[in-house]
Enzyme design. Structure first.
Site, PDB file in Angstrom:
ATOM      1  N   ARG A   1       0.662  -1.447   0.042  1.00  0.00           N
ATOM      2  CA  ARG A   1      -0.320   0.222   0.402  1.00  0.00           C
ATOM      3  C   ARG A   1       1.010   1.530  -0.273  1.00  0.00           C
ATOM      4  NH1 ARG A   1      -5.164  -1.240   3.885  1.00  0.00           N
ATOM      5  NH2 ARG A   1      -6.007  -3.038   2.573  1.00  0.00           N
TER       6      ARG A   1
ATOM      7  N   ASP B   1     -15.200   9.606   9.347  1.00  0.00           N
ATOM      8  CA  ASP B   1     -13.816   8.889   9.378  1.00  0.00           C
ATOM      9  C   ASP B   1     -12.463   9.579   9.057  1.00  0.00           C
ATOM     10  OD1 ASP B   1     -14.799   5.798   8.452  1.00  0.00           O
ATOM     11  OD2 ASP B   1     -12.483   6.518   7.933  1.00  0.00           O
TER      12      ASP B   1
END
Length: 286
Positions: free
Chosen positions: A48, A158
């Site tokens: 990632r 979030d």
């Protein structure tokens, strides 16, 4: 592929995260988010973050770490957090919680006349790409529409800016709404056509109930009013015991008397000292 593109690709493939570097990134992520990255996540982090090295045209993970630490804007830290956040979700995920809302929570609120003098306040504390808060909005709107003068609002937060952007766009492939009833699809979604065929969009009447914003659960809770319902599901499994205990304490403090906390079915707070009363599977009342 030109030489520059080839060079970028080779650099990205050759960069490998070492164990000491993984530990430094893991410590940084824990400090900023409370998320604990176990050693088996090293390959996942390598893949990632490799994409961020490529995007930033940086040759090594050491240089990237220094770049994150020295970025005074904080924007690259946001990208780093976006990269490590896990954001799996779906409409009506863990449906039992929504059934409990309509069978027990909302009827009791109506009897108490909540939503009359002030809105019933709901917090989706890890809303990801929006499926959870929009499911809450559908369920609550459907139930309260049968009541007189009962109002509600949803705050959806979030840590990932990437998924918040998706949530605010509110456009989903049709297969993502397979668990939504045909009645709810008709009332709350607009079916795409032409270039948007195969997609659905949440109607404005539902979107208006939800306010999205970026928020880190490790930060101090500075909300102006208490919440009646908090959903924080499948998040605490990424935290250590001490962080879980502190988060549960903060949730209790920002709930109204008689308010409810919902956590994921794979989670439990029974081993954590708390003041909640368990009222259903992974549902707790203040």
């Amino acid at each position: 592929m030109n030489r520059e593109q080839y060079s970028d690709t080779v650099t990205w493939r050759l960069a490998q995260l070492t164990e000491p570097q993984f530990e430094k990134f893991s410590a940084l992520v824990f400090e900023k988010t409370g998320i604990y990255l176990k050693s088996e996540k090293m390959e996942l982090l390598n893949a990632r973050l490799g994409k961020r090295l490529r995007a930033c045209k940086i040759d090594s993970f050491k240089q990237y770490y220094d770049y994150v630490i020295n970025d005074r804007t904080g924007q690259e830290l946001v990208h780093l957090i976006d990269s490590v956040s896990t954001n799996f979700t779906s409409f009506f995920r863990e449906k039992g919680h929504f059934d409990f809302l309509t069978s027990s929570v909302l009827p009791s609120f109506v009897l108490e006349k909540r939503g009359v003098d002030r809105d019933i306040s709901v917090w989706s504390a890890a809303c990801s790409s929006g499926e959870e808060p929009y499911t809450l909005a559908m369920v609550i709107d459907d139930y309260l529409s049968k009541q007189a003068r009962v109002n509600f609002k949803i705050r959806a937060t979030d840590i990932s800016t990437k998924v918040l952007g998706m949530a605010e766009r509110a456009v989903y492939p049709e297969e993502r709404v397979s668990m939504v009833s045909s009645d709810f699809l008709r009332r709350y979604f607009q079916k795409g056509s032409g270039g948007s065929a195969g997609y659905v969009k949440v109607k404005d009447q539902l979107k208006n109930y939800v306010k999205f914003e970026r928020f880190n659960l490790m930060d101090e809770f500075k909300w102006n009013e208490a919440f009646d319902i908090i959903f924080c599901r499948n998040v605490m499994i990424y935290f250590n015991r001490e962080t879980q205990a502190e988060l549960v304490r903060k949730f209790y403090q920002c709930l109204s008397p008689g308010g409810y906390l919902f956590i994921g079915h794979s989670e439990s707070i029974s081993s954590i000292k708390n003041k909640f009363e368990q009222v259903a599977a992974t549902a707790y009342r203040k």
